[in-house]
Design a protein around this motif. Structure first.
Motif, PDB file in Angstrom:
ATOM      1  N   ASP A 144      51.109  37.087  55.372  1.00  0.00           N
ATOM      2  CA  ASP A 144      50.543  36.216  54.324  1.00  0.00           C
ATOM      3  C   ASP A 144      51.612  35.657  53.387  1.00  0.00           C
ATOM      4  N   VAL A 193      50.202  33.006  50.928  1.00  0.00           N
ATOM      5  CA  VAL A 193      48.875  33.439  50.486  1.00  0.00           C
ATOM      6  C   VAL A 193      48.358  32.607  49.317  1.00  0.00           C
ATOM      7  N   LYS A 194      49.222  32.221  48.394  1.00  0.00           N
ATOM      8  CA  LYS A 194      48.777  31.416  47.245  1.00  0.00           C
ATOM      9  C   LYS A 194      48.242  30.068  47.705  1.00  0.00           C
ATOM     10  N   ASN A 205      44.954  30.555  49.678  1.00  0.00           N
ATOM     11  CA  ASN A 205      43.819  30.776  48.776  1.00  0.00           C
ATOM     12  C   ASN A 205      43.377  29.482  48.101  1.00  0.00           C
ATOM     13  N   SER A 233      43.153  45.090  42.027  1.00  0.00           N
ATOM     14  CA  SER A 233      43.301  43.918  42.898  1.00  0.00           C
ATOM     15  C   SER A 233      42.896  44.256  44.325  1.00  0.00           C
ATOM     16  N   GLU A 288      44.072  43.046  47.026  1.00  0.00           N
ATOM     17  CA  GLU A 288      45.221  43.168  47.929  1.00  0.00           C
ATOM     18  C   GLU A 288      45.742  44.612  47.949  1.00  0.00           C
ATOM     19  N   ASN A 289      45.864  45.220  46.740  1.00  0.00           N
ATOM     20  CA  ASN A 289      46.363  46.595  46.678  1.00  0.00           C
ATOM     21  C   ASN A 289      45.389  47.574  47.325  1.00  0.00           C
ATOM     22  N   SER A 348      42.468  38.736  42.681  1.00  0.00           N
ATOM     23  CA  SER A 348      43.682  38.662  43.495  1.00  0.00           C
ATOM     24  C   SER A 348      44.883  38.826  42.585  1.00  0.00           C
ATOM     25  N   ASP A 349      45.886  39.591  43.027  1.00  0.00           N
ATOM     26  CA  ASP A 349      47.101  39.730  42.217  1.00  0.00           C
ATOM     27  C   ASP A 349      48.174  38.733  42.658  1.00  0.00           C
ATOM     28  N   LYS A 350      47.783  37.776  43.529  1.00  0.00           N
ATOM     29  CA  LYS A 350      48.758  36.830  44.069  1.00  0.00           C
ATOM     30  C   LYS A 350      48.753  35.488  43.350  1.00  0.00           C
ATOM     31  N   ASP A 351      47.648  35.103  42.759  1.00  0.00           N
ATOM     32  CA  ASP A 351      47.586  33.751  42.194  1.00  0.00           C
ATOM     33  C   ASP A 351      46.754  33.678  40.918  1.00  0.00           C
TER      34      ASP A 351
END
Length: 597
Positions: free
Chosen positions: A23, A26-27, A30, A126, A128-129, A167-170
């Motif tokens: 990923d 990933v941002k 998404n 999150s 993802e974690n 989400s902790d990505k975006d």
């Protein structure tokens, strides 16, 4: 060794498979998913929010309120025979007023359809974690502790966890939910699911509860109905002052929760990336997903990888057959078609990755465009370097620009200057030197003639033994072509001085050039057979130049009158009168070149 384009395509496919597996984008993925899938829909009219808003706070004071407020609210709502009442507030401890607690318990018991909130405490919220921790098998997702309603309330109501998982990505965006969590050996359903269950039990959806598919539902993408404010919402104060009659809520799901900025229960979501949605609205969207069995599940990594491989191979095979403009148009068509497919599968509850296939197709197209230009450049260089050793660079350029048409037999009539140069005294010298030395000497002289011709923009037509033929003003227009030919001849004469000294020292003999130059019209083009042709000039102008060269003595440069007339202001000559040449009835007036100005 040139790398084949199919190997580059396979390398790109492999690279994007790695990108997809980890990923990397990933941002972007998404963002594109949210933009594609989150469309405005009609909210279910059976879901109504009663907000703890500014009007309610003005009416009942600072939050949290005395529990008698909720008790009175439930008593009023009970008259309306709603399907379920969900309360996004955690009543985990007893209050300072036992009387108020008893009133709340009694009212909830009488209502009989109230679902309260609980909260699971976890290390990271999150998704993802969580998925990393459980290796994407979140059926075993477990929390450390749970804040639940106090025991007396648990006896008269249902409860479910209200956790949301950003989400902790975006930018902490809510786009997925979990249907249940594990605590102390038992499963706890979500707040939204418990409300859905209660509503179905009381007649909503014809009393039919959908079968749960926990392994799928427990990692779902939320299909939001729209932006914040989509669901019907009223102030709690409107229920107390009679603005809304309890009968309005008959058969509906009532959601009670914070609905003002000051209570800090707001989140960015897939449907509202730039402004926040209240938590109670998120639960409303989840309940609607349950009611309509509207669950969007991501396909497995293996399926996404298979899509990448198949699309990558298909794109390569299609683009490779087309010119860059046509391939680019096809790329846009394929991208649009893939988006249509992605939206179709989404409507069927399946989510496939979007960004990676689109980027892969674009990358393959760009790679092939770059590859074709590099391949063409290498081929041009190869032709120029190889073919240019046999014909003049101008001829090579004309072939490269004109393609196959430039190789057709035929010629055009052009006004040109023709130069012939031959080595005088070469035969006696060859008797004294070895064959290898003869070749070396010949190459030195021919290199000199070629460089002198090229430096003035002339076209080296051919080598004829120890002679050289050059034409000026063909195939390309050349300004002052007669003067340039004369300058080439003068450069040959001056350049041969060093070669003469070298030969005199080694063999006791030297050689010199004899040069003839003539200007006039000739037919220039590809002359010969279809399978073997030369780019050359033919006609009387060429023949006369050759005759002048054959009459030139060692070290002598002869110009015809036609050439002299064009350069007379730039040269010094000695007139030699007329000479008889083979093949011409009339004599040819010639001039010996003495100096170039």
């Amino acid at each position: 060794m040139k790398i084949k384009s199919q190997y580059l395509a396979l390398a790109l496919i492999f690279l994007f498979c790695i990108f997809s597996q980890y990923d990397i984008f990933v941002k972007l993925e998404n963002y594109v998913e949210d933009a594609q899938f989150q469309k405005q829909k009609d909210p279910d009219s059976d879901i109504v929010i009663l907000g703890i808003d500014e009007k309610s706070l003005e009416e009942f004071g600072t939050f949290p309120w005395d529990r008698k407020v909720y008790s009175e609210l439930f008593d009023i709502l009970s008259k309306g025979k709603s399907a379920a009442i969900g309360v996004d507030i955690i009543f985990s401890d007893k209050s300072d007023s036992p009387e108020s607690d008893l009133a709340l318990i009694d009212s909830i018991k009488k209502a009989g359809n109230v679902v309260l909130a609980s909260y699971g405490n976890i290390e990271s919220t999150s998704y993802e974690n969580i998925e990393r921790k459980y290796n994407k098998d979140i059926r075993n997702f477990e929390v450390s502790t749970v804040e639940e309603p106090m025991e007396e309330l648990k006896e008269v109501s249902k409860s479910g966890f209200i956790n949301v998982f950003p989400s902790d990505k975006d930018g902490e965006i809510i786009r997925r939910f979990y249907d249940n969590i594990n605590y102390d050996g038992k499963k706890i359903n979500s707040f939204s699911y418990e409300i859905y269950k209660e509503a179905v039990k009381n007649g909503l959806n014809s009393g039919k509860l959908l079968a749960k598919q926990e392994e799928i539902w427990n990692k779902n993408y939320i299909d939001f109905s729209g932006a914040p404010g989509t669901f019907e919402c009223h102030s709690i104060a409107d229920v107390f002052d009679g603005t809304i009659d309890p009968s309005y809520f008959e058969g509906k799901i009532i959601l009670i929760g914070p609905y003002t900025v000051g209570l800090q229960d707001r989140f960015f979501t897939a449907a509202s990336r730039n402004y926040q949605m209240y938590g109670i609205e998120i639960h409303a969207n989840l309940i609607q997903n349950y009611l309509y069995n509207n669950f969007k599940t991501y396909v497995s990594d293996k399926v996404n990888l298979l899509i990448l491989v198949l699309l990558g191979i298909a794109s390569y095979l299609l683009f490779k057959k087309l010119t860059p403009p046509k391939a680019s148009v096809l790329l846009l068509v394929l991208m649009g078609f893939y988006l249509v497919i992605a939206n179709f599968t989404y409507s069927k509850g399946i989510i496939i990755k979007i960004v990676y296939p689109l980027l892969l197709m674009a990358s393959i197209n760009i790679m092939l465009i770059i590859y074709s230009y590099i391949d063409e450049y290498i081929e041009r260089r190869k032709i120029t370097d190889t073919f240019g050793k046999y014909v003049a660079p101008q001829v090579v350029d004309q072939i490269l620009k004109g393609g196959e048409k430039s190789l057709n037999l035929g010629g055009v009539r052009r006004f040109i200057t023709v130069l012939f140069v031959d080595i005088r005294g070469f035969t006696p010298l060859s008797e004294k030197a070895q064959p290898e030395e003869i070749v070396e000497i010949l190459n030195d002289y021919l290199n000199l003639t070629a460089e002198s011709i090229f430096n003035e923009g002339g076209t080296l037509d051919k080598f004829i033994g120890d002679a050289t033929m050059a034409i000026y003003n063909a195939p390309l227009d050349l300004e002052d072509h007669a003067y340039r030919a004369v300058k080439s001849a003068w450069a040959m004469k001056q350049g041969s001085i060093a070669l003469q000294e070298k030969l005199e020292k080694k063999f006791g003999k030297s050689v010199q050039f004899g040069i003839g130059i003539n200007t006039g019209y000739a037919v220039v083009g590809n002359i010969g057979a279809k399978f073997r042709m030369d780019y050359t000039a033919i006609g009387d102008t060429v023949n006369t130049s050759a005759r002048l060269e054959s009459n030139a003595k060692a070290g002598q440069i002869l110009l015809s009158k036609s050439t002299y007339e064009l350069v007379k202001d730039k040269v010094e000559v000695t007139p030699l009168g007329e000479i008889k040449v083979k093949g011409k009835a009339n004599g040819v007036e010639i001039y010996q070149l003495e100096k170039v100005v």
